[in-house]
Design an enzyme around this catalytic site. Structure first.
Site, mmCIF file in Angstrom:
data_model
loop_
_atom_site.group_PDB
_atom_site.id
_atom_site.type_symbol
_atom_site.label_atom_id
_atom_site.label_comp_id
_atom_site.label_asym_id
_atom_site.label_seq_id
_atom_site.Cartn_x
_atom_site.Cartn_y
_atom_site.Cartn_z
ATOM 1 N N HIS A 1 44.200 43.578 -24.989
ATOM 2 C CA HIS A 1 42.931 43.492 -25.424
ATOM 3 C C HIS A 1 42.761 44.016 -26.564
ATOM 4 C CE1 HIS A 1 38.570 43.223 -25.012
ATOM 5 N NE2 HIS A 1 38.947 42.400 -24.322
ATOM 6 N N ASP B 1 41.489 37.646 -18.051
ATOM 7 C CA ASP B 1 41.938 36.213 -17.983
ATOM 8 C C ASP B 1 43.293 35.950 -17.097
ATOM 9 O OD1 ASP B 1 41.004 35.909 -21.274
ATOM 10 O OD2 ASP B 1 40.213 34.703 -19.602
HETATM 11 C C1 SDX Z 1 39.363 37.637 -24.168
HETATM 12 O O1 SDX Z 1 37.366 40.600 -27.638
HETATM 13 C C2 SDX Z 1 36.907 40.345 -26.196
HETATM 14 O O2 SDX Z 1 36.168 41.095 -25.736
HETATM 15 C C3 SDX Z 1 37.516 39.248 -25.910
HETATM 16 C C4 SDX Z 1 37.262 39.202 -24.252
HETATM 17 C C5 SDX Z 1 35.519 38.858 -23.961
HETATM 18 O O3 SDX Z 1 35.372 38.872 -23.039
HETATM 19 O O4 SDX Z 1 35.342 38.128 -24.921
HETATM 20 O O5 SDX Z 1 37.679 40.266 -23.480
HETATM 21 C C6 SDX Z 1 37.853 37.867 -23.578
HETATM 22 O O6 SDX Z 1 39.683 37.140 -25.220
HETATM 23 C C7 SDX Z 1 40.507 38.542 -23.653
HETATM 24 C C8 SDX Z 1 41.979 38.372 -24.096
HETATM 25 C C9 SDX Z 1 42.543 37.179 -23.733
HETATM 26 N N1 SDX Z 1 43.721 36.827 -24.704
HETATM 27 C C10 SDX Z 1 45.098 36.983 -23.940
HETATM 28 O O7 SDX Z 1 45.215 37.312 -22.967
HETATM 29 C C11 SDX Z 1 46.129 36.698 -25.146
HETATM 30 C C12 SDX Z 1 47.263 37.558 -24.838
HETATM 31 N N2 SDX Z 1 46.837 38.844 -25.617
HETATM 32 C C13 SDX Z 1 47.020 38.935 -27.030
HETATM 33 O O8 SDX Z 1 47.170 37.821 -27.825
HETATM 34 C C14 SDX Z 1 46.464 40.195 -27.697
HETATM 35 O O9 SDX Z 1 46.474 41.302 -26.824
HETATM 36 C C15 SDX Z 1 44.839 40.088 -27.981
HETATM 37 C C16 SDX Z 1 44.495 39.053 -28.970
HETATM 38 C C17 SDX Z 1 44.064 39.879 -26.689
HETATM 39 C C18 SDX Z 1 44.409 41.307 -28.771
HETATM 40 O O10 SDX Z 1 45.272 41.321 -29.985
HETATM 41 P P1 SDX Z 1 45.027 42.643 -30.897
HETATM 42 O O11 SDX Z 1 43.892 43.499 -30.772
HETATM 43 O O12 SDX Z 1 44.936 42.082 -32.476
HETATM 44 O O13 SDX Z 1 46.364 43.440 -30.889
HETATM 45 P P2 SDX Z 1 47.705 43.167 -31.599
HETATM 46 O O14 SDX Z 1 47.861 41.429 -31.664
HETATM 47 O O15 SDX Z 1 47.769 43.717 -32.779
HETATM 48 O O16 SDX Z 1 48.746 43.628 -30.504
HETATM 49 C C19 SDX Z 1 48.993 44.980 -30.626
HETATM 50 C C20 SDX Z 1 50.465 45.121 -30.312
HETATM 51 C C21 SDX Z 1 51.374 43.973 -31.075
HETATM 52 O O17 SDX Z 1 52.649 44.432 -31.240
HETATM 53 P P3 SDX Z 1 52.986 45.256 -32.740
HETATM 54 O O18 SDX Z 1 52.834 44.055 -33.569
HETATM 55 O O19 SDX Z 1 51.962 46.287 -32.817
HETATM 56 O O20 SDX Z 1 54.697 45.456 -32.539
HETATM 57 O O21 SDX Z 1 50.680 44.540 -28.978
HETATM 58 C C22 SDX Z 1 51.675 43.280 -28.890
HETATM 59 C C23 SDX Z 1 51.248 42.669 -30.230
HETATM 60 O O22 SDX Z 1 52.601 41.810 -30.675
HETATM 61 N N3 SDX Z 1 50.829 42.416 -27.973
HETATM 62 C C24 SDX Z 1 51.386 42.015 -26.916
HETATM 63 C C25 SDX Z 1 50.509 41.201 -26.299
HETATM 64 N N4 SDX Z 1 48.989 41.595 -26.893
HETATM 65 C C26 SDX Z 1 49.574 42.462 -27.890
HETATM 66 N N5 SDX Z 1 52.824 41.709 -26.639
HETATM 67 C C27 SDX Z 1 53.012 40.667 -25.557
HETATM 68 N N6 SDX Z 1 52.087 40.300 -24.930
HETATM 69 C C28 SDX Z 1 51.042 40.445 -25.130
HETATM 70 N N7 SDX Z 1 49.768 39.669 -24.541
#
Ligand code: SDX
Length: 426
Positions: A304, A361
């Protein structure tokens, strides 16, 4: 009020630091470009506060979520979705007959214009329900011209009530259309959530009895999805609203943004992922893929932007899985797979270092599937509930004295000015 100091091109600048009632301070940089000639640079807005708000507070490190100051866990256990809707819209919990009056008003807006039903005929039966929702909600502005003047408080209130009331009807219609069953009209004798369940699962051939345990679980799931500060879809609604677009168009924009798998589409993607994993013995393979920089796969329902601790909504959601399974006397091996996946991920250094925890989710799909919703309806249900938050945030933005059209700038890295060259000279 202290100042934040900035030195640029051998000049010193100071910008006011503003404090809220709780949470991080903000540096007020509204005059920065005018004074320095430079923009800030913050793709994804990871360090940017886009507005002031009194609706929802999240402490991502502590896993805290408050709606108008009330903790999500207490609202989920003790309140109702309609009461939370009233709270978000009005700022205080209803007293006396205020809730009954609000529910009665919403109930009497649940029917949609009969012509709206013909919109569905244009879609293929296998159209994704989110595609239908985007189209039909956007079309509402073609039907309700008497509540599109955003400067008229009365019209804003009517449009807000219409959107909250009609979303379940449209969502149920999208489901019915996909399964080839006739649309069910609203039943004013039922609760908001009970009415939605009947419109979705009821058929004209026999009476439909709302299961109280399912109604309670569904209502709690709606509460958990009601609002969440300035997330991507809420920011989309605010940005659309900042141009003066009508509320129906703004909510349609929010629905479109929510559909993405990185956002509200994650509940559908998370269950699809659990189905692809299948049994717990295949979990290590998927955890390794999620850690692999060269693999775009991510654990859906994990991580998140704000929560760097356990999403408090996921805690309630996991508890609700057990309640629904018990009430329906069902089980689902995917729940065991999800529990094991959580356990293994939370003990893995990659997830620990990056502070990746289950989010809202991760478990919701298991419950929705047990209740009888197809995976394609999961994000529709998220949009149904988040309409309350979007509408509340839209109203707050419209009445914010600091509100102006949102218009970010950029760091330009393209070609500088060059003369046009005719085709025969290229
Ligand atoms: C919702 O914003 C809100 O409030 C949203 C929400 C709401 O109620 O409105 O809470 C609802 O959208 C919840 C999130 C649902 N999405 C997912 O579950 C999809 C999987 N999660 C990711 O795609 C990710 O965690 C995000 C999009 C939710 C957050 O991404 P960020 O904050 O941009 O973080 P990031 O992509 O920069 O990740 C940081 C690191 C990265 O690695 P590095 O590049 O630093 O090496 O963590 C890794 C990412 O690759 N990472 C993951 C991961 N999520 C982040 N690696 C593996 N699996 C994951 N799920």
């Amino acid at each position: 009020m202290t100042d934040a100091k900035l030195s640029l091109a051998e000049k010193d600048f100071g910008y006011p630091v503003l404090s809220g009632s709780v949470g991080p301070d903000v540096i007020d940089i509204r005059k920065l470009y005018g004074q320095t000639g430079a923009f800030t640079y913050d793709p994804g807005f990871t360090s940017t506060a886009s507005c002031q708000s009194k609706l929802t507070y999240i402490d991502g490190d502590e896993g805290v979520l408050l709606h108008r100051g009330y903790p999500i866990g207490e609202l989920a256990e003790q309140s109702s979705f309609m009461e939370v809707a009233y709270l978000l819209l009005n700022g205080e919990l209803p007293k006396g007959d205020e809730l009954n009056k609000f529910e009665s008003t919403i109930t009497r807006h649940t029917m949609v214009h009969e012509q709206l039903a013909t919109f569905f005929r244009g879609f293929r039966r296998d159209a994704h329900p989110m595609a239908i929702l985007c189209g039909v909600v956007g079309a509402l502005s073609a039907f309700y011209h008497d509540s599109t003047d955003i400067h008229d408080p009365t019209q804003r209130t009517i449009a807000s009530h219409r959107l909250i009331a009609k979303m379940p009807t449209i969502a149920a219609m999208a489901y019915k259309y996909s399964v080839g069953q006739p649309f069910q009209y609203p039943d004013n004798s039922l609760s908001y959530t009970g009415n939605f369940l009947k419109m979705t699962f009821g058929v004209p051939a026999e009476p439909y009895e709302v299961n109280p345990a399912v109604e309670k679980a569904m209502d709690r799931i709606f509460i958990l999805h009601a609002d969440h500060e300035q997330n991507a879809s809420t920011s989309t609604v605010r940005l659309a609203g900042s141009s003066g677009a009508n509320p129906f168009a703004c909510i349609a924009a929010g629905i479109a943004c929510l559909w993405g798998p990185a956002h509200g589409g994650a509940n559908e993607a998370a269950l699809n992922m659990l189905q692809e994993i299948g049994t717990p013995d295949r979990i290590p393979e998927f955890i390794n893929r999620a850690k692999d920089k060269n693999d775009p796969f991510r654990l859906m329902g994990f991580g998140h932007r704000v929560y760097k601790n356990y999403d408090p909504r996921a805690t309630v959601m996991q508890k609700t899985v057990r309640e629904v399974f018990e009430a329906l006397n069902v089980s689902d091996p995917l729940f065991e797979t999800a529990l094991r996946l959580e356990e293994l991920a939370l003990s893995d250094d990659y997830f620990i270092e990056k502070k990746l925890f289950p989010n809202v989710d991760f478990y919701s799909g298991v419950i929705l599937s047990a209740i009888g919703f197809p995976t394609s309806m999961f994000t529709v249900l998220f949009a149904l509930a988040r309409t309350v938050g979007w509408v509340a945030q839209w109203n707050e933005m419209i009445t914010d004295p600091d509100q102006k059209i949102g218009r970010p700038r950029q760091l330009y890295t393209g070609p500088t000015a060059r003369p046009y060259v005719s085709l025969d000279e290229r």
